[in-house]
Structures are given as structure tokens and as C-alpha cells.
Design an enzyme around this catalytic site. Structure first.
Site, PDB file in Angstrom:
ATOM      1  N   ARG A 276       0.863  -1.183   0.000  1.00 23.53           N
ATOM      2  CA  ARG A 276       0.000   0.000   0.000  1.00 23.53           C
ATOM      3  C   ARG A 276       0.899   1.234   0.000  1.00 23.53           C
ATOM      4  O   ARG A 276       1.729   1.430   0.882  1.00 23.53           O
ATOM      5  CB  ARG A 276      -0.970  -0.008   1.182  1.00 23.53           C
ATOM      6  CG  ARG A 276      -0.362  -0.019   2.556  1.00 23.53           C
ATOM      7  CD  ARG A 276      -1.445   0.237   3.611  1.00 23.53           C
ATOM      8  NE  ARG A 276      -0.981  -0.069   4.954  1.00 23.53           N
ATOM      9  CZ  ARG A 276      -0.253   0.731   5.717  1.00 23.53           C
ATOM     10  NH1 ARG A 276       0.126   1.914   5.248  1.00 23.53           N
ATOM     11  NH2 ARG A 276       0.112   0.361   6.929  1.00 23.53           N
ATOM     12  N   HIS A 280      -1.956   3.735   6.317  1.00 24.42           N
ATOM     13  CA  HIS A 280      -3.045   2.800   6.596  1.00 24.42           C
ATOM     14  C   HIS A 280      -4.399   3.464   6.379  1.00 24.42           C
ATOM     15  O   HIS A 280      -5.284   2.917   5.722  1.00 24.42           O
ATOM     16  CB  HIS A 280      -2.918   2.291   8.028  1.00 24.42           C
ATOM     17  CG  HIS A 280      -3.996   1.362   8.450  1.00 24.42           C
ATOM     18  ND1 HIS A 280      -4.125   0.082   7.947  1.00 24.42           N
ATOM     19  CD2 HIS A 280      -5.024   1.519   9.326  1.00 24.42           C
ATOM     20  CE1 HIS A 280      -5.168  -0.514   8.496  1.00 24.42           C
ATOM     21  NE2 HIS A 280      -5.737   0.344   9.327  1.00 24.42           N
ATOM     22  N   TYR A 289       7.042   4.199  10.752  1.00 27.59           N
ATOM     23  CA  TYR A 289       7.433   2.783  10.741  1.00 27.59           C
ATOM     24  C   TYR A 289       7.983   2.292   9.402  1.00 27.59           C
ATOM     25  O   TYR A 289       8.326   1.122   9.268  1.00 27.59           O
ATOM     26  CB  TYR A 289       6.260   1.900  11.180  1.00 27.59           C
ATOM     27  CG  TYR A 289       4.972   2.094  10.390  1.00 27.59           C
ATOM     28  CD1 TYR A 289       4.748   1.414   9.199  1.00 27.59           C
ATOM     29  CD2 TYR A 289       3.984   2.953  10.845  1.00 27.59           C
ATOM     30  CE1 TYR A 289       3.577   1.591   8.482  1.00 27.59           C
ATOM     31  CE2 TYR A 289       2.802   3.134  10.137  1.00 27.59           C
ATOM     32  CZ  TYR A 289       2.600   2.444   8.960  1.00 27.59           C
ATOM     33  OH  TYR A 289       1.434   2.625   8.249  1.00 27.59           O
TER      34      TYR A 289
END
Length: 382
Positions: A276, A280, A289
């Protein structure tokens, strides 16, 4: 005296024996039919490439899907949506899964499958109704053969198994496809759904889009298996892993998985390795991250560019066709923008609709409390 006739119980469609040509373990390497530059690789004996006209339609829907996704992301930034989980970068998976199904098959999506639902022909405003927060589901699941988008992880795995088993019991050859994220494979509902489907030979395709992160949790913290596809063998379910950014390979593998389930051989597990490109959701800071170099490395494997290059090399696409598809995508986005400006009429009391077929006393009491509060607010404002 008259009697009510008893319901006729049909015998379940006999399950076919296991497919001897389909081993349980996936291939050790991802199935890939195009390299990242769009150049064809040697043909795979088990996964023939789809016809070129199907690939052209796949390309068209992927372009429309990406434009929809970008527009939905913009609407979120403008406050038109409460939240939006982007699927940019996963177009081959989102659209390829839909093209592998018949219109009368069932789809069980997660919250990230908005692009897949538009590829299925569902009105984009209806798709975004849930994410706008004005109704539980914007489309009719029974008419669209598409379950409501599921936010709790993996619960759709059980739903898909149950519906598929019921369809087979009625003697129909319907297939259910459940979209799953990599994080959902760690949930108990994933185990229960796949195990039930395997035992009862339910015609389900479990399609895992491994986009490398469950929010911020990397794949290495989800499993120690060589890949998520290897989870199938523990249930006696054949499985495969595929390059999820290779649109030709994704459709080829899913075509076989769907055919396997439709033939009565039971469920099939497919893991697509993809990524992706966006956070998110709009509430996530992905920079915490993952680093920019990682994102850039996946940008070079863009599935839309990959398929466009391949089709141009085959003479199936030219500049005018690409421009025409791009214009369709812009019209699609403009229409969505225009219609999303209309503010929905929201009635808080509808929160209590469809919770139970017969409302419980507690639910009735809660609804009356909300009704009293709303009445008091209106009288105070007057």
C-alpha cells in the site's frame, strides 16, 4: 384440518474429490508472468495468461480504480469523509479479483476494498456511504452479491464460508471470495473460517493481500512461515503465492483458484505480495514505521504502469486509447466530486435499525433515551 407444508430440504451438491493436479503447498517463488518492466516472462503451465481483451478491460478498470482512490483521498482531506483506507498500489489485486468472478458470485470485502467495489459496478457514492458515516452500508448486499465492508479483522472469513456452504447445499455453483489483509491471518476468525470451509468443502477463495504491514506491524511480526500462503497446508487447503503487482499473474492465479472452488474441490488460498503506497488511513503517519526508500522501491513496481507497458508492446493499447481511458477516469472522479457535495440527511435514531430482527427491550429503551434527548435539544434550540 389444513397443515403447513414442510420445507423441502435439498441434498448438498456432492463435493468433488481433491484435485490431484493441485498440490497443497504453494510454489516456492511467487507466480510472475510479467517482470517489473512489463516484459512477458516464460509461460506457466498451470496459469495461462488471460486473453488480451480481458487484460485491456483489466487495465481500464485499474485506471478508473486508481482515479477513484485518489479522489476519495482528496475528499477525506476536505472533510467529506470521516476516514478512507487507500488501496493505491494494490490495483492489480483489487480489480483482478473482481474480474475472476461471475456476477452471481459473492464478494466479502474489508474496509480497504472500496476500489474493488467500484470495479464490481457499485455506485462510488454508495461505496463511500459507510466511510462518510451516514449509513451502515450504502448498497444492497443481496442485489450486488457483495457483503458490507467489514472493519473487524477476519470476521468476513467465517461469513464467506457459511454463505458458500449454503450455496453449495442448495446445489448452486456459486463461489465466494473473501478479501483478507496480512494482519487478519493472525486472527481466530481466519482459522475458523478456513478450517470450516476445508472440512465442508465450501467453495471459497481466500485472497490475502499481503501489503507488508498490518497498520504499523510488519509481516515479520505476523508469521515465521516462508509466506502466508503456507498457512493453507495446515487446513488441507491448496494455496498459491503470486506477485500482487503483476496484473496478468494475479488474474491468472485467481482464475484457477475460482475454477477449483467452483468445481467442488473446496476452498483455495491465494497470497498476493503487494504494497500500500499510502498510509493505513488518513489518520496514520506511515513515516513512523517505514522509510521513503522502501516506498520508492515499490513505486518502481507500479501495477498500472506495468500492465500499460505490456499492452502497448503487444499493440493492444495506443496513445488514443490510453487518453480515452484517462478521460473516462476524470469524468468518473468529477461526477463523484459533484455528488459528494450533497450533504446526507442523518437521523440518529437509525443507529438502532437492523441491529436485531426484533428489537430487545434494552435496545428499545436506549432508542427512547436518544429520542428524548433529541426532542429536548430541539425544544431548547427553539
Amino acid at each position: 384440518m389444513t397443515t403447513t407444508p414442510r420445507a423441502v430440504r435439498r441434498r448438498p451438491r456432492p463435493a468433488a474429490p481433491p484435485d490431484p493436479a493441485r498440490p497443497l503447498l504453494p510454489t516456492s517463488e511467487q507466480i510472475r508472468l510479467l517482470d517489473p518492466a512489463g516484459t512477458p516472462l516464460p509461460a506457466h503451465p498451470d496459469y495461462p495468461a488471460p486473453p488480451v481483451e480481458v487484460l485491456v478491460e483489466l487495465y481500464r478498470r485499474m485506471v478508473l480504480g486508481r482515479r477513484f482512490d485518489l479522489q476519495a483521498t482528496a475528499l477525506t482531506k476536505q472533510g467529506r469523509l470521516a476516514v478512507y483506507p487507500s488501496a493505491r498500489g494494490q490495483e492489480a489485486c483489487q480489480v483482478g479479483a473482481i474480474l475472476a468472478l461471475r456476477d452471481d458470485d459473492w464478494v466479502f470485502p474489508t474496509y480497504r476494498e472500496s476500489m474493488a467495489l467500484t470495479a464490481r459496478g457499485i455506485d462510488p457514492v454508495e461505496v463511500l456511504t459507510l466511510l462518510r458515516g451516514d449509513w451502515h452500508c450504502g448498497y444492497d448486499p443481496a442485489v450486488r452479491r457483495t457483503a458490507p465492508q467489514c472493519t473487524p479483522l477476519a470476521t468476513q472469513c467465517v461469513h464467506a464460508a457459511g454463505l458458500a456452504y449454503g450455496e453449495a447445499y442448495q446445489g448452486r455453483d456459486t463461489v465466494a471470495l473473501a478479501f483478507i489483509g496480512d494482519g487478519a491471518t493472525s486472527e481466530g476468525d481466519f482459522h475458523e473460517g478456513v478450517n470450516f470451509a476445508a472440512v465442508f468443502k465450501a467453495p471459497v477463495v481466500y485472497f490475502v493481500q499481503n501489503n507488508q504491514y498490518a497498520i504499523s506491524v510488519p509481516l515479520s511480526r505476523q508469521t515465521a512461515a516462508p509466506s502466508l500462503a503456507y498457512k493453507g497446508v495446515g487446513y488441507g487447503v491448496p494455496s498459491e503465492q503470486v506477485d500482487g503487482n503483476d496484473p496478468v499473474a494475479v488474474l491468472a492465479v485467481l482464475n484457477r483458484a475460482v475454477a477449483h472452488a467452483r468445481a467442488g474441490h473446496g476452498p483455495f488460498l491465494v497470497e498476493a505480495h503487494t504494497y500500500r503506497m499510502e498510509p493505513h488511513t488518513n489518520a496514520d503517519d506511515a513515516a513512523r514505521y517505514r522509510d521513503a526508500d522502501e516506498v520508492a522501491s515499490w513505486q518502481d513496481r507500479d501495477p498500472v504502469v506495468r500492465l500499460e507497458t505490456h499492452l502497448r508492446d503487444r499493440g493492444a493499447l495506443d496513445d488514443s486509447t490510453v487518453a480515452r481511458v484517462a478521460a473516462q477516469a476524470e469524468e468518473y472522479a468529477a461526477d463523484l466530486r459533484e455528488r459528494m457535495h450533497d450533504k446526507p440527511t442523518v437521523d440518529p435514531l437509525t443507529l438502532f435499525d437492523h441491529v436485531y430482527a426484533e428489537p430487545t427491550p434494552q435496545l428499545v429503551e436506549q432508542r427512547e433515551q436518544v429520542r428524548a434527548e433529541l426532542t429536548a435539544d430541539q425544544e431548547g434550540a427553539g
